[in-house]
Design an enzyme around this catalytic site. Structure first.
Site, mmCIF file in Angstrom:
data_model
loop_
_atom_site.group_PDB
_atom_site.id
_atom_site.type_symbol
_atom_site.label_atom_id
_atom_site.label_comp_id
_atom_site.label_asym_id
_atom_site.label_seq_id
_atom_site.Cartn_x
_atom_site.Cartn_y
_atom_site.Cartn_z
ATOM 1 N N GLY A 116 0.854 -1.197 0.000
ATOM 2 C CA GLY A 116 0.000 0.000 0.000
ATOM 3 C C GLY A 116 0.879 1.231 0.000
ATOM 4 N N TRP A 174 -8.122 -2.746 -4.129
ATOM 5 C CA TRP A 174 -8.570 -1.354 -3.971
ATOM 6 C C TRP A 174 -8.623 -0.580 -5.283
ATOM 7 C CZ3 TRP A 174 -9.989 -1.617 0.824
ATOM 8 C CH2 TRP A 174 -9.158 -2.093 1.828
ATOM 9 N N GLY A 199 -1.582 13.079 -9.660
ATOM 10 C CA GLY A 199 -2.906 12.592 -9.264
ATOM 11 C C GLY A 199 -3.360 13.150 -7.928
ATOM 12 N N ARG A 200 -2.421 13.340 -7.019
ATOM 13 C CA ARG A 200 -2.867 13.780 -5.691
ATOM 14 C C ARG A 200 -3.361 15.229 -5.709
ATOM 15 N NH1 ARG A 200 2.756 12.267 -4.070
ATOM 16 N NH2 ARG A 200 1.651 10.316 -3.873
ATOM 17 N N GLU A 229 -4.119 7.552 -2.747
ATOM 18 C CA GLU A 229 -3.043 8.283 -3.455
ATOM 19 C C GLU A 229 -2.007 8.830 -2.466
ATOM 20 O OE1 GLU A 229 -3.618 10.309 -7.043
ATOM 21 O OE2 GLU A 229 -5.594 9.425 -7.400
#
Ligand code: FAD
Length: 388
Positions: free
Chosen positions: A140, A165, A251-252, A372
């Site tokens: 993760g 996920w 992306g964040r 993210e």
């Protein structure tokens, strides 16, 4: 003086004419088409395909795809505006659009060769949803500990492993899947592959039953000797870690946009409700105690919005934005949680029931501090920067 003024940079929150038109069209769509469906989508944990088709028609599923490939030819900042406006009404719809643009299309634009772009960008801009599959049960925060294995065979690869996920798992037809071609090489073995839903050996597994963003699907992916042609390697073999890091850095900012949209939506609900709800013979918004709470929330929303817009505009300007992206994600996700929590409080008992919209936003806010890169991982990025 006039000349000096002309040299000033634009204020961050001032939108250009085309950004304003774009923002307004997404806002109108979110209010007219998404809002009536929010409660049902949350209850059934499902996004209707008709709504996804409408998002394609609106032009928000291929925002940065060049017009030559059938996209809108926009910038990253347009994606931020779209995710913000959709999330103001429903953060589940916001994240569908976010993953499509800031992760999947973004990665293809940067790392795809002409063949990959020609084969997939027109479809992504017009009809197919994408997903981005990095996480696994044992990988993760430490994403590069992934164990999905890709073996070379003939003119391609055979991949086995499980991904966990994965947002858009239910709706997607194209998956960017990260696997290692050489576990001994550590992160230098990681490679990004483009996998179509119909490829042999690929299945979408269990869908998670979640606290928030329930209408957004989060699924397991199962790869059992999944055959992938060499032409579907995204970027270079062994350079998938770069694809992952660079895409997620951008992306964040999209998650930041989702969170400021959510916070703004919660604040709007709170303002409207407190002006209508009467206690002690007057609207509760007349009490200074309530006014100060709303004002404090407005301060939080504005500061988070500045951080998100700054990171997005830095990215579009080709300037470094790593720390700013981490800051904007931490700040906006904390603001989303605190403002939606305040909205629940200000709705009183009505804040606690599903008939009113704010308990959902409160549940939805929690994910901003997890996916993210968790808040701790963002703090690591910021700490590295300030201690270097
Ligand atoms: C709804 C949802 C959608 C998602 N969508 C996607 C997707 O589309 N694609 C994808 O690839 N993944 C996706 N994810 C996965 C998500 O990115 C991970 O859950 C996240 O990165 C955290 O990993 P983890 O769950 O394994 O938690 P862990 O890594 O086990 O973290 C647990 C806790 O430990 C802390 N921690 C871990 N390491 C450190 C450290 N070094 N220092 C300090 N604290 C630490 C974390 O901050 C956290 O609080 C999604 C997850 C969810 C819940």
């Amino acid at each position: 003086m006039t000349q000096e003024t002309a040299e000033y940079a634009q204020p961050l929150t001032v939108l250009s004419e085309d950004e304003t038109i774009f923002r307004d069209s997404v806002r109108a769509f979110a209010d007219a088409r998404v809002r009536p469906l929010v409660r049902e989508m949350d209850e059934h944990a499902k996004l209707p395909r008709t709504l996804i088709d409408q998002l394609f028609e609106l032009g928000v599923m291929g925002i940065e795809v060049p017009e030559t490939y059938g996209g809108a030819g926009g910038r990253f900042f347009h994606s931020v505006l779209a995710v913000e406006e959709l999330s103001r009404v429903d953060p589940s719809v916001g994240v569908l659009v976010d993953v499509q643009n800031t992760l999947v299309i973004n990665a293809l634009l940067r790392w795809g060769n002409d063949d990959v772009k020609r084969r997939y960008l027109p479809k992504l801009a017009s009809s197919i949803v994408g997903a981005y599959a990095l996480s696994e049960a044992g990988a993760g925060s430490d994403a590069f500990a992934l164990t999905s294995r890709a073996r070379e065979e003939g003119d391609g690869f055979v991949i086995s492993g499980r991904k966990l996920w994965i947002t858009n798992g239910n709706e997607a037809d194209l998956f960017i899947v990260f696997a290692t071609v050489n576990p001994e090489a550590g992160y230098r073995g990681i490679t990004a592959f483009l996998i179509e839903r119909g490829f042999d050996g690929f299945t979408v597994g269990k869908k998670e039953d979640k606290l928030g963003i329930r209408a957004s699907s989060t699924c397991e992916l199962v790869l059992e000797d999944c055959r992938v042609p060499r032409a579907n390697v995204l970027g270079e073999v062994g350079k998938g870690y770069k694809v992952a890091i660079e895409t997620l850095n951008e992306g964040r900012i999209g998650i930041g946009a989702q969170m400021i949209g959510l916070a703004k939506g919660a604040l709007e609900h709170a303002v409207k409700y407190t002006k209508e709800r009467k206690q002690f013979g007057k609207p509760i918004a007349d009490f200074q105690g309530v006014q100060f709470q709303l004002a404090r929330a407005a301060v939080e929303v504005e500061s988070a919005k500045l951080a998100v817009y700054n990171a997005a505009r830095l990215r579009d300007a080709g300037r470094p934005f790593l720390t700013e992206a981490a800051i904007c994600k931490i700040l906006s996700s904390e603001v989303a949680e605190s403002v939606s929590s305040l909205a629940v409080n200000l709705f009183g008992g009505n804040g606690f029931v599903k008939e009113y919209p704010v308990e959902k936003l409160y549940r939805d806010a929690k994910i901003g501090q997890i996916y993210e890169g968790t808040s701790n991982l963002q703090l690591l990025t910021i700490a590295k920067q300030i201690l270097s």
